[in-house]
Design a protein around this motif. Structure first.
Motif, mmCIF file in Angstrom:
data_model
loop_
_atom_site.group_PDB
_atom_site.id
_atom_site.type_symbol
_atom_site.label_atom_id
_atom_site.label_comp_id
_atom_site.label_asym_id
_atom_site.label_seq_id
_atom_site.Cartn_x
_atom_site.Cartn_y
_atom_site.Cartn_z
ATOM 1 N N UNK A 9 0.809 -1.214 0.000
ATOM 2 C CA UNK A 9 0.000 0.000 0.000
ATOM 3 C C UNK A 9 0.848 1.272 0.000
ATOM 4 N N UNK A 10 2.120 1.147 0.356
ATOM 5 C CA UNK A 10 3.011 2.308 0.387
ATOM 6 C C UNK A 10 3.809 2.436 -0.907
ATOM 7 N N UNK A 11 4.297 1.312 -1.436
ATOM 8 C CA UNK A 11 5.243 1.361 -2.545
ATOM 9 C C UNK A 11 4.686 1.009 -3.920
ATOM 10 N N UNK A 12 3.510 0.405 -3.977
ATOM 11 C CA UNK A 12 2.981 -0.031 -5.281
ATOM 12 C C UNK A 12 2.775 1.145 -6.236
ATOM 13 N N UNK A 13 2.103 2.190 -5.767
ATOM 14 C CA UNK A 13 1.815 3.326 -6.637
ATOM 15 C C UNK A 13 3.101 4.022 -7.076
ATOM 16 N N UNK A 14 4.051 4.166 -6.146
ATOM 17 C CA UNK A 14 5.336 4.791 -6.491
ATOM 18 C C UNK A 14 6.054 3.997 -7.568
ATOM 19 N N UNK A 15 5.977 2.675 -7.465
ATOM 20 C CA UNK A 15 6.634 1.805 -8.446
ATOM 21 C C UNK A 15 5.998 1.976 -9.821
ATOM 22 N N UNK A 16 4.677 1.995 -9.875
ATOM 23 C CA UNK A 16 3.979 2.146 -11.151
ATOM 24 C C UNK A 16 4.266 3.509 -11.775
ATOM 25 N N UNK A 17 4.282 4.537 -10.937
ATOM 26 C CA UNK A 17 4.576 5.880 -11.446
ATOM 27 C C UNK A 17 6.000 5.980 -11.982
ATOM 28 N N UNK A 18 6.899 5.199 -11.385
ATOM 29 C CA UNK A 18 8.299 5.227 -11.817
ATOM 30 C C UNK A 18 8.510 4.451 -13.113
ATOM 31 N N UNK A 19 7.507 3.669 -13.521
ATOM 32 C CA UNK A 19 7.630 2.958 -14.790
ATOM 33 C C UNK A 19 7.453 1.455 -14.730
ATOM 34 N N UNK A 20 7.225 0.907 -13.531
ATOM 35 C CA UNK A 20 7.013 -0.542 -13.412
ATOM 36 C C UNK A 20 5.646 -0.912 -13.990
ATOM 37 N N UNK A 21 5.524 -2.160 -14.436
ATOM 38 C CA UNK A 21 4.242 -2.653 -14.938
ATOM 39 C C UNK A 21 3.505 -3.471 -13.887
ATOM 40 N N UNK A 22 4.185 -3.743 -12.779
ATOM 41 C CA UNK A 22 3.544 -4.514 -11.708
ATOM 42 C C UNK A 22 4.315 -4.332 -10.414
ATOM 43 N N UNK A 23 3.586 -4.406 -9.307
ATOM 44 C CA UNK A 23 4.204 -4.477 -7.985
ATOM 45 C C UNK A 23 3.657 -5.748 -7.350
ATOM 46 N N UNK A 24 4.527 -6.718 -7.146
ATOM 47 C CA UNK A 24 4.112 -8.023 -6.634
ATOM 48 C C UNK A 24 4.752 -8.252 -5.267
ATOM 49 N N UNK A 25 3.953 -8.446 -4.219
ATOM 50 C CA UNK A 25 4.517 -8.708 -2.894
ATOM 51 C C UNK A 25 5.124 -10.106 -2.821
ATOM 52 N N UNK A 26 6.147 -10.273 -2.021
ATOM 53 C CA UNK A 26 6.822 -11.566 -1.929
ATOM 54 C C UNK A 26 5.988 -12.632 -1.229
#
Length: 209
Positions: A87-104
């Motif tokens: 909930x903290x890093x997913x949006x930042x990752x997508x905005x930076x250019x990632x296509x997915x944020x997958x938790x371990x």
């Protein structure tokens, strides 16, 4: 064959990801590295289609590396695979250019599904993040609607929704009935309705009262 680079500083994670990816048809691991800085040299020297990266990396964190890499290699697809709070890093990752944020903590089948989605050029969101984004969009919609209403219009709307008549609203707000009728007409127009019942329903639906 989708060529994958894995970036993580934990040997067990590297080995586990390599095993999963190499057992997945149409995917090939072309390298595994441990720092964010190493990504730049690797993608300059070797053909890479997709990067799987942790955020917590020595020397340069994954999101900073991602921003820089995407500037040089826009075609590169990136899947962030991290233990950090989604909930903290997913949006930042997508905005930076990632296509997915997958938790371990994700299941292997869902990880492979996410991997395939990213390889196909799509964006993958977990159910949790999809719901969060829907909630955020709803809040934005409500916020926009509130901004379109004046303070007095909001007051009149709330009083109408509580069942007050024009005369009662006029008395409570210390204005005349004609002014109340004017505010009511503005509310009809701004909330795109034609009668009091629909006005109140719209206000309740948008959680404005």
């Amino acid at each position: 064959m989708v060529k994958v680079l894995i970036v993580d500083n934990h040997p067990v994670v590297l080995a586990g990801l390599r095993a999963i990816i190499e057992s997945t048809p149409d995917f090939e691991v072309v390298g595994s590295i441990k720092t964010g800085v190493e990504i730049f040299e690797f993608v300059r020297r070797y053909k890479v289609d997709l990067i799987i990266s942790e955020i917590d990396l020595p020397e340069l964190n994954g999101i900073t590396a991602l921003r820089a890499i995407k500037k040089e290699h826009q075609q590169l697809k990136v899947l962030i695979f991290s233990h950090q709070p989604e909930e903290i890093y997913a949006i930042s990752s997508l905005k930076a250019g990632a296509s997915a944020y997958v938790p371990k903590s994700i299941d292997i089948d869902k990880f492979i599904y996410a991997l395939r989605k990213v390889a196909e050029g799509e964006v993958y969101l977990t159910d949790k993040m999809s719901k969060q984004l829907e909630y955020d969009d709803t809040k934005k919609t409500k916020s926009r609607m509130f901004k379109r209403l004046s303070t007095r219009e909001v007051e009149v709307l709330k009083l109408l929704s509580s069942g007050k008549k024009n005369k009662e609203i006029a008395k409570e707000l210390d204005i005349n009935e004609k002014t109340v009728s004017t505010y009511k007409s503005r509310l009809f127009k701004k909330l795109n309705v034609t009668n009091l019942v629909d006005l109140i329903h719209q206000a309740e639906h948008q959680d404005m009262v």
